[in-house]
Design a protein around this motif. Structure first.
Motif, PDB file in Angstrom:
ATOM      1  N   TYR A 240     -11.408 -29.008   9.014  1.00 39.13           N
ATOM      2  CA  TYR A 240     -10.416 -28.085   8.451  1.00 39.13           C
ATOM      3  C   TYR A 240     -10.205 -28.321   6.958  1.00 39.13           C
ATOM      4  O   TYR A 240     -10.173 -27.374   6.170  1.00 39.13           O
ATOM      5  CB  TYR A 240      -9.090 -28.237   9.191  1.00 39.13           C
ATOM      6  CG  TYR A 240      -7.954 -27.439   8.572  1.00 39.13           C
ATOM      7  CD1 TYR A 240      -7.870 -26.063   8.761  1.00 39.13           C
ATOM      8  CD2 TYR A 240      -6.991 -28.059   7.790  1.00 39.13           C
ATOM      9  CE1 TYR A 240      -6.851 -25.320   8.183  1.00 39.13           C
ATOM     10  CE2 TYR A 240      -5.962 -27.330   7.204  1.00 39.13           C
ATOM     11  CZ  TYR A 240      -5.891 -25.963   7.411  1.00 39.13           C
ATOM     12  OH  TYR A 240      -4.872 -25.235   6.844  1.00 39.13           O
ATOM     13  N   PHE A 244     -10.843 -25.778   3.750  1.00 38.32           N
ATOM     14  CA  PHE A 244      -9.557 -25.427   3.160  1.00 38.32           C
ATOM     15  C   PHE A 244      -9.551 -25.676   1.650  1.00 38.32           C
ATOM     16  O   PHE A 244      -8.942 -24.923   0.874  1.00 38.32           O
ATOM     17  CB  PHE A 244      -8.444 -26.226   3.829  1.00 38.32           C
ATOM     18  CG  PHE A 244      -7.074 -25.982   3.258  1.00 38.32           C
ATOM     19  CD1 PHE A 244      -6.399 -24.800   3.524  1.00 38.32           C
ATOM     20  CD2 PHE A 244      -6.466 -26.930   2.451  1.00 38.32           C
ATOM     21  CE1 PHE A 244      -5.145 -24.561   2.989  1.00 38.32           C
ATOM     22  CE2 PHE A 244      -5.210 -26.710   1.915  1.00 38.32           C
ATOM     23  CZ  PHE A 244      -4.543 -25.518   2.186  1.00 38.32           C
ATOM     24  N   TRP A 253     -14.278 -17.972   5.295  1.00 40.79           N
ATOM     25  CA  TRP A 253     -13.487 -18.877   6.116  1.00 40.79           C
ATOM     26  C   TRP A 253     -14.193 -19.219   7.417  1.00 40.79           C
ATOM     27  O   TRP A 253     -14.886 -18.381   8.017  1.00 40.79           O
ATOM     28  CB  TRP A 253     -12.124 -18.263   6.428  1.00 40.79           C
ATOM     29  CG  TRP A 253     -11.161 -18.348   5.283  1.00 40.79           C
ATOM     30  CD1 TRP A 253     -11.384 -18.901   4.064  1.00 40.79           C
ATOM     31  CD2 TRP A 253      -9.823 -17.839   5.265  1.00 40.79           C
ATOM     32  NE1 TRP A 253     -10.269 -18.784   3.271  1.00 40.79           N
ATOM     33  CE2 TRP A 253      -9.294 -18.142   3.982  1.00 40.79           C
ATOM     34  CE3 TRP A 253      -9.022 -17.177   6.188  1.00 40.79           C
ATOM     35  CZ2 TRP A 253      -8.002 -17.789   3.614  1.00 40.79           C
ATOM     36  CZ3 TRP A 253      -7.732 -16.828   5.823  1.00 40.79           C
ATOM     37  CH2 TRP A 253      -7.236 -17.135   4.548  1.00 40.79           C
ATOM     38  N   GLN A 256     -11.663 -22.511  11.999  1.00 42.66           N
ATOM     39  CA  GLN A 256     -10.450 -23.320  11.905  1.00 42.66           C
ATOM     40  C   GLN A 256      -9.482 -22.736  10.882  1.00 42.66           C
ATOM     41  O   GLN A 256      -8.268 -22.671  11.128  1.00 42.66           O
ATOM     42  CB  GLN A 256     -10.811 -24.764  11.535  1.00 42.66           C
ATOM     43  CG  GLN A 256     -11.852 -25.413  12.437  1.00 42.66           C
ATOM     44  CD  GLN A 256     -11.432 -25.417  13.896  1.00 42.66           C
ATOM     45  OE1 GLN A 256     -10.250 -25.451  14.213  1.00 42.66           O
ATOM     46  NE2 GLN A 256     -12.409 -25.394  14.791  1.00 42.66           N
ATOM     47  N   LEU A 257      -9.994 -22.310   9.736  1.00 37.70           N
ATOM     48  CA  LEU A 257      -9.136 -21.664   8.742  1.00 37.70           C
ATOM     49  C   LEU A 257      -8.607 -20.337   9.256  1.00 37.70           C
ATOM     50  O   LEU A 257      -7.451 -19.976   9.014  1.00 37.70           O
ATOM     51  CB  LEU A 257      -9.914 -21.449   7.439  1.00 37.70           C
ATOM     52  CG  LEU A 257     -10.168 -22.663   6.561  1.00 37.70           C
ATOM     53  CD1 LEU A 257     -10.957 -22.263   5.329  1.00 37.70           C
ATOM     54  CD2 LEU A 257      -8.877 -23.332   6.153  1.00 37.70           C
ATOM     55  N   ARG A 260      -5.808 -20.927  11.657  1.00 41.74           N
ATOM     56  CA  ARG A 260      -4.595 -21.380  10.959  1.00 41.74           C
ATOM     57  C   ARG A 260      -3.903 -20.219  10.257  1.00 41.74           C
ATOM     58  O   ARG A 260      -2.670 -20.129  10.262  1.00 41.74           O
ATOM     59  CB  ARG A 260      -4.969 -22.465   9.947  1.00 41.74           C
ATOM     60  CG  ARG A 260      -3.764 -23.058   9.227  1.00 41.74           C
ATOM     61  CD  ARG A 260      -2.872 -23.771  10.216  1.00 41.74           C
ATOM     62  NE  ARG A 260      -1.627 -24.227   9.610  1.00 41.74           N
ATOM     63  CZ  ARG A 260      -0.503 -23.514   9.516  1.00 41.74           C
ATOM     64  NH1 ARG A 260      -0.473 -22.269  10.008  1.00 41.74           N
ATOM     65  NH2 ARG A 260       0.577 -24.011   8.977  1.00 41.74           N
ATOM     66  N   SER A 261      -4.662 -19.324   9.669  1.00 40.79           N
ATOM     67  CA  SER A 261      -4.047 -18.154   9.030  1.00 40.79           C
ATOM     68  C   SER A 261      -3.425 -17.238  10.068  1.00 40.79           C
ATOM     69  O   SER A 261      -2.390 -16.606   9.819  1.00 40.79           O
ATOM     70  CB  SER A 261      -5.096 -17.400   8.215  1.00 40.79           C
ATOM     71  OG  SER A 261      -6.072 -16.824   9.061  1.00 40.79           O
ATOM     72  N   VAL A 263      -2.043 -18.231  12.827  1.00 44.53           N
ATOM     73  CA  VAL A 263      -0.769 -18.853  13.197  1.00 44.53           C
ATOM     74  C   VAL A 263       0.296 -18.524  12.156  1.00 44.53           C
ATOM     75  O   VAL A 263       1.464 -18.261  12.476  1.00 44.53           O
ATOM     76  CB  VAL A 263      -0.942 -20.379  13.340  1.00 44.53           C
ATOM     77  CG1 VAL A 263       0.401 -21.056  13.547  1.00 44.53           C
ATOM     78  CG2 VAL A 263      -1.872 -20.699  14.495  1.00 44.53           C
ATOM     79  N   GLY A 264      -0.084 -18.507  10.879  1.00 46.54           N
ATOM     80  CA  GLY A 264       0.885 -18.212   9.839  1.00 46.54           C
ATOM     81  C   GLY A 264       1.357 -16.771   9.859  1.00 46.54           C
ATOM     82  O   GLY A 264       2.519 -16.481   9.558  1.00 46.54           O
ATOM     83  N   ASP A 267       3.180 -16.004  14.109  1.00 46.32           N
ATOM     84  CA  ASP A 267       3.632 -17.268  14.671  1.00 46.32           C
ATOM     85  C   ASP A 267       4.291 -17.116  16.026  1.00 46.32           C
ATOM     86  O   ASP A 267       4.491 -18.101  16.736  1.00 46.32           O
ATOM     87  CB  ASP A 267       4.587 -17.967  13.697  1.00 46.32           C
ATOM     88  CG  ASP A 267       5.766 -17.078  13.316  1.00 46.32           C
ATOM     89  OD1 ASP A 267       5.724 -15.882  13.643  1.00 46.32           O
ATOM     90  OD2 ASP A 267       6.700 -17.594  12.681  1.00 46.32           O
ATOM     91  N   ILE A 273      -2.797 -16.896  19.992  1.00 48.83           N
ATOM     92  CA  ILE A 273      -3.217 -18.130  19.323  1.00 48.83           C
ATOM     93  C   ILE A 273      -4.005 -19.012  20.286  1.00 48.83           C
ATOM     94  O   ILE A 273      -5.049 -19.584  19.931  1.00 48.83           O
ATOM     95  CB  ILE A 273      -1.989 -18.870  18.780  1.00 48.83           C
ATOM     96  CG1 ILE A 273      -1.321 -18.059  17.662  1.00 48.83           C
ATOM     97  CG2 ILE A 273      -2.381 -20.255  18.265  1.00 48.83           C
ATOM     98  CD1 ILE A 273       0.014 -18.610  17.213  1.00 48.83           C
ATOM     99  N   SER A 277      -7.988 -20.297  20.214  1.00 47.55           N
ATOM    100  CA  SER A 277      -8.325 -21.711  20.347  1.00 47.55           C
ATOM    101  C   SER A 277      -9.356 -21.924  21.451  1.00 47.55           C
ATOM    102  O   SER A 277     -10.289 -22.732  21.294  1.00 47.55           O
ATOM    103  CB  SER A 277      -7.058 -22.518  20.641  1.00 47.55           C
ATOM    104  OG  SER A 277      -6.108 -22.369  19.605  1.00 47.55           O
TER     105      SER A 277
END
Length: 306
Positions: A240, A244, A253, A256-257, A260-261, A263-264, A267, A273, A277
């Motif tokens: 990651y 990153f 990307w 993993q990136l 993560r985006s 999730v942001g 959320d 999500i 995964s």
């Protein structure tokens, strides 16, 4: 002769009875066997419990990926969804560019794995089968770099890549991760188990050092090569911090990136999500299942001599 035959016939029932009445096995031996079986059963039971404990997070993730968002964090945990939401696995491809993220991760993982296997096996051959002054000291110094945390030289590395104009590209990650001290150590330990007489015989036959490496050493090193390839692939796929730092464009990307985006941005969509995964874990699971036999054999034999 007749008397001898009659004597043997007369003794036959006694011999048979003696055989049937042979003393049983010593009690101490049977007790040891029972204790050994009991110990094995206890060990297997403990290992089964530990494996189940390790699988619990993955089982929860898989179960959550088939639920609605409001059912993921229910208490107590609902391990089997009341209704399987299979649409999560089709909807996620439209919510984020998941296919692009997977392709980027696969590209980096394959390229870096191939380069690490190539450079690690070559360096390990030099440190194990080629004699030159200071070989062992140089090897210890090189392996000592494993103890240096990546955070200690992270900033200088970035400055170097920036000055070379390699930031925001895959080339920076490939160049930095194409060499690994751990891979050299793993391969060297395995090469030390290969008799030096094979290399000496190949030299007498006129093979160069590269020829010995390619035609003698590599065919005998499949377990170690598979172990290094699997470990490198998993580490690169799960990396990651590297992407990153060096990849700023969304089209570059990795998965993993991308997760993560996601999730942001979303959320509260826990089910989606978890779906992403699960998808990100599937390639690693397939790679491990395919190469687990060589992986276990390589890890088990790499430390036999050194």
């Amino acid at each position: 002769m007749t008397n001898m035959a009659e004597d043997l016939k007369a003794e036959a029932p006694f011999r048979a009875g003696a055989a049937l009445a042979a003393p049983p096995a010593p009690r101490g031996r049977s007790t040891r066997e029972r204790k050994a079986r009991t110990t094995d059963a206890v060990i297997y039971a403990v290992l089964a419990v530990l494996v189940l404990a390790l699988l619990v997070p993955f089982i929860w993730m898989l179960s959550s990926s088939l639920k609605e968002n409001n059912q993921v964090l229910t208490v107590p945990i609902q391990w089997i969804p009341s209704e399987f939401v299979w649409s999560n696995y089709t909807e996620i491809w439209t919510r984020i560019p998941m296919m692009g993220y997977l392709q980027n991760s696969l590209y980096l993982a394959v390229i870096i794995t191939c380069l690490q296997v190539l450079t690690g096996s070559l360096a390990a051959y030099g440190f194990s089968k080629v004699r030159f002054p200071g070989r062992d000291v140089l090897f210890l110094a090189y392996i000592g770099t494993i103890a240096v945390p990546w955070q200690a030289y992270m900033v200088p590395q970035y400055i170097m890549m920036q000055q070379l104009g390699l930031t925001n590209s895959f080339n920076a990650l490939i160049l930095l991760q194409a060499f690994g001290a751990f891979g050299v150590f793993l391969m060297r330990q395995y090469y030390m188990t290969i008799p030096d007489e094979l290399c000496e015989a190949a030299r007498i036959d006129g093979l160069s050092e590269y020829g010995i490496w390619a035609r003698v050493i590599l065919p005998l090193s499949k377990p170690a090569l598979a172990s290094l390839a699997l470990l490198t692939f998993v580490n690169t796929w799960n990396d990651y911090m590297g992407p990153f730092i060096y990849l700023t464009s969304n089209r570059l990307w990795t998965v993993q990136l991308g997760l993560r985006s996601f999730v942001g941005q979303f959320d509260a969509e826990y089910a989606m999500i978890m779906t992403g995964s699960v998808i990100s874990v599937i390639p690693i699971l397939i790679i491990f299942l395919v190469g687990q036999r060589y992986f276990i054999q390589g890890i088990a034999t790499s430390g036999m001599k050194g």
